[in-house]
Design an enzyme around this catalytic site. Structure first.
Site, PDB file in Angstrom:
ATOM      1  N   LYS A  76       0.824  -1.214   0.000  1.00 35.03           N
ATOM      2  CA  LYS A  76       0.000   0.000   0.000  1.00 35.03           C
ATOM      3  C   LYS A  76       0.858   1.264   0.000  1.00 35.03           C
ATOM      4  O   LYS A  76       0.367   2.345  -0.331  1.00 35.03           O
ATOM      5  CB  LYS A  76      -0.966   0.012   1.188  1.00 35.03           C
ATOM      6  CG  LYS A  76      -0.329   0.171   2.544  1.00 35.03           C
ATOM      7  CD  LYS A  76      -1.376   0.165   3.637  1.00 35.03           C
ATOM      8  CE  LYS A  76      -0.773   0.279   5.023  1.00 35.03           C
ATOM      9  NZ  LYS A  76      -0.088   1.564   5.259  1.00 35.03           N
ATOM     10  N   ASP A  77       2.136   1.157   0.382  1.00 37.28           N
ATOM     11  CA  ASP A  77       3.037   2.313   0.387  1.00 37.28           C
ATOM     12  C   ASP A  77       3.747   2.506  -0.949  1.00 37.28           C
ATOM     13  O   ASP A  77       4.410   3.526  -1.151  1.00 37.28           O
ATOM     14  CB  ASP A  77       4.110   2.161   1.475  1.00 37.28           C
ATOM     15  CG  ASP A  77       3.534   2.198   2.883  1.00 37.28           C
ATOM     16  OD1 ASP A  77       2.476   2.827   3.072  1.00 37.28           O
ATOM     17  OD2 ASP A  77       4.153   1.601   3.785  1.00 37.28           O
ATOM     18  N   ARG A 124      -8.485   8.482   3.446  1.00 35.51           N
ATOM     19  CA  ARG A 124      -9.396   7.402   3.037  1.00 35.51           C
ATOM     20  C   ARG A 124     -10.261   6.958   4.206  1.00 35.51           C
ATOM     21  O   ARG A 124     -11.486   6.806   4.075  1.00 35.51           O
ATOM     22  CB  ARG A 124      -8.566   6.210   2.514  1.00 35.51           C
ATOM     23  CG  ARG A 124      -9.366   4.915   2.348  1.00 35.51           C
ATOM     24  CD  ARG A 124      -8.454   3.743   2.051  1.00 35.51           C
ATOM     25  NE  ARG A 124      -7.499   3.475   3.113  1.00 35.51           N
ATOM     26  CZ  ARG A 124      -7.766   2.759   4.205  1.00 35.51           C
ATOM     27  NH1 ARG A 124      -8.979   2.250   4.384  1.00 35.51           N
ATOM     28  NH2 ARG A 124      -6.839   2.553   5.127  1.00 35.51           N
ATOM     29  N   ARG A 125      -9.627   6.748   5.348  1.00 31.13           N
ATOM     30  CA  ARG A 125     -10.380   6.316   6.528  1.00 31.13           C
ATOM     31  C   ARG A 125     -11.311   7.422   7.015  1.00 31.13           C
ATOM     32  O   ARG A 125     -12.457   7.165   7.379  1.00 31.13           O
ATOM     33  CB  ARG A 125      -9.413   5.894   7.641  1.00 31.13           C
ATOM     34  CG  ARG A 125      -8.688   4.585   7.346  1.00 31.13           C
ATOM     35  CD  ARG A 125      -7.601   4.313   8.356  1.00 31.13           C
ATOM     36  NE  ARG A 125      -6.987   2.997   8.150  1.00 31.13           N
ATOM     37  CZ  ARG A 125      -5.718   2.713   8.432  1.00 31.13           C
ATOM     38  NH1 ARG A 125      -4.926   3.655   8.924  1.00 31.13           N
ATOM     39  NH2 ARG A 125      -5.241   1.500   8.220  1.00 31.13           N
ATOM     40  N   ARG A 142       0.497  10.628  13.459  1.00 31.32           N
ATOM     41  CA  ARG A 142       1.611   9.929  12.841  1.00 31.32           C
ATOM     42  C   ARG A 142       2.269   9.075  13.903  1.00 31.32           C
ATOM     43  O   ARG A 142       2.051   9.255  15.092  1.00 31.32           O
ATOM     44  CB  ARG A 142       2.644  10.922  12.283  1.00 31.32           C
ATOM     45  CG  ARG A 142       2.269  11.673  11.025  1.00 31.32           C
ATOM     46  CD  ARG A 142       2.391  10.847   9.756  1.00 31.32           C
ATOM     47  NE  ARG A 142       3.636  10.125   9.624  1.00 31.32           N
ATOM     48  CZ  ARG A 142       4.776  10.614   9.131  1.00 31.32           C
ATOM     49  NH1 ARG A 142       4.831  11.879   8.742  1.00 31.32           N
ATOM     50  NH2 ARG A 142       5.856   9.869   9.016  1.00 31.32           N
ATOM     51  N   ARG A 148       0.779   4.930  18.254  1.00 27.32           N
ATOM     52  CA  ARG A 148      -0.645   5.141  17.978  1.00 27.32           C
ATOM     53  C   ARG A 148      -1.531   4.490  19.038  1.00 27.32           C
ATOM     54  O   ARG A 148      -2.511   5.080  19.491  1.00 27.32           O
ATOM     55  CB  ARG A 148      -0.981   4.613  16.585  1.00 27.32           C
ATOM     56  CG  ARG A 148      -0.277   5.391  15.485  1.00 27.32           C
ATOM     57  CD  ARG A 148      -0.587   4.851  14.103  1.00 27.32           C
ATOM     58  NE  ARG A 148       0.235   5.509  13.099  1.00 27.32           N
ATOM     59  CZ  ARG A 148      -0.173   5.881  11.903  1.00 27.32           C
ATOM     60  NH1 ARG A 148      -1.418   5.644  11.530  1.00 27.32           N
ATOM     61  NH2 ARG A 148       0.630   6.468  11.055  1.00 27.32           N
ATOM     62  N   CYS A 235      -8.307  12.549 -10.388  1.00 27.65           N
ATOM     63  CA  CYS A 235      -8.759  13.257  -9.193  1.00 27.65           C
ATOM     64  C   CYS A 235      -7.746  13.051  -8.086  1.00 27.65           C
ATOM     65  O   CYS A 235      -6.815  12.261  -8.206  1.00 27.65           O
ATOM     66  CB  CYS A 235     -10.138  12.771  -8.753  1.00 27.65           C
ATOM     67  SG  CYS A 235     -10.135  11.119  -8.020  1.00 27.65           S
TER      68      CYS A 235
END
Length: 293
Positions: A76-77, A124-125, A142, A148, A235
């Protein structure tokens, strides 16, 4: 000796060790090479420092400079644009791609009271959580997994949203209070999958990586990443995607779900296509989403 490049974080080194152990189990000698990336040293919000590629560019530079032989990325990165001279030599079996909630008092998303503050640095979240209309507030954060989760345990936040795959690889699934249904929150394209990158002309390394390849995972993430690439051209909205190989009436087929965040909500669509042509499926669903903007 295969020189395996990885970021220094606990999650990155855990993922690299999984790959190293697979290779060692097949008779290869592997040395881990720890590399610091821009995303590791710059703690500003990702959108300020150019989120795409900040966790992988140093690894790619090391590959091109022949300082390492393979690099293990969280897929995903990895930017969707190809880099000349490099290739994804293998995409192993994917971990569970879903997002999870780690909340105070063991609460689920639906049990959080209105006004509860959820930490996530992902647009997105944020877009998909806002679209649920639960009255919760999202705030950017971050940091690594420990940082986190500590926001929650120290009472600074009511909850955080993380990728389940990362917690699984770190052995910390016990801290999850809810696994989020993709109907609510679609994961990032490629989430849960690893991409093992190498030089395109390194035939020995490509042969060593071949047994680690999972064709179903590659088909799924290729469709997701092609959808993302097509949307990026049209977009800048946050994107969620999840593809799966399923059994259809005439054999295996690929199902792809996509979500596109907009100011007035989230557009969601799904489509199916041929397993051997995931790019076409990703492009088609992206173009259909763009038509709905």
């Amino acid at each position: 000796m295969i020189r395996l490049g990885t970021r220094r974080s606990a999650l990155a080194t855990a993922q690299a060790t999984l790959v190293a152990d697979e290779l060692r189990g097949r008779g290869h000698e592997v040395e881990l090479v720890l590399i610091t990336t821009t995303g590791d040293v710059n703690k500003a919000p990702l959108e300020q420092i150019g989120g795409t590629g900040i966790f992988v560019s140093a690894l790619r530079d090391a590959l091109l400079a022949d300082e390492i032989d393979i690099a293990v990325h969280s897929l995903k990165d990895l930017p969707t644009a190809p880099i000349e001279g490099l290739t994804l030599g293998a995409i192993p079996v994917r971990e569970d791609p879903r997002d999870v909630l780690v909340a105070r008092d063991g609460l689920t998303l639906g049990e959080l009271p209105p006004g509860a503050v959820i930490g996530t640095g992902s647009p997105r979240r944020v877009a998909q959580l806002d679209a649920l209309g639960l009255g919760v507030e999202c705030t950017g954060i971050r940091g690594n997994v420990d940082t986190r989760i500590r926001f929650v345990t120290e009472g600074k936040l009511d909850a955080v949203v993380l990728a389940r795959a990362g917690l699984s690889r770190l052995g910390r699934l016990a801290e999850v209070t809810e696994t989020l249904d993709p109907i609510q929150v679609l994961p990032a394209p490629g989430q849960g999958a690893l991409g093992i990158e190498c030089r395109a002309d390194d035939t020995e390394v490509l042969a060593a990586l071949a047994p680690l390849e999972d064709p179903a995972t590659r088909a799924a993430v290729t469709a997701e990443r092609q959808m993302l690439a097509t949307l990026e051209a049209g977009c800048t909205a946050p994107v969620g995607a999840l593809a799966e190989v399923v059994e259809g009436e005439d054999g295996p087929e690929l199902w792809l779900r996509g979500a596109l965040g907009q100011d007035d909500g989230v557009r969601r669509l799904s489509a199916n296509g041929a397993v051997d042509d995931p790019e076409s499926l990703g492009k088609a669903l992206a173009n259909e989403l763009l038509e709905r903007i």
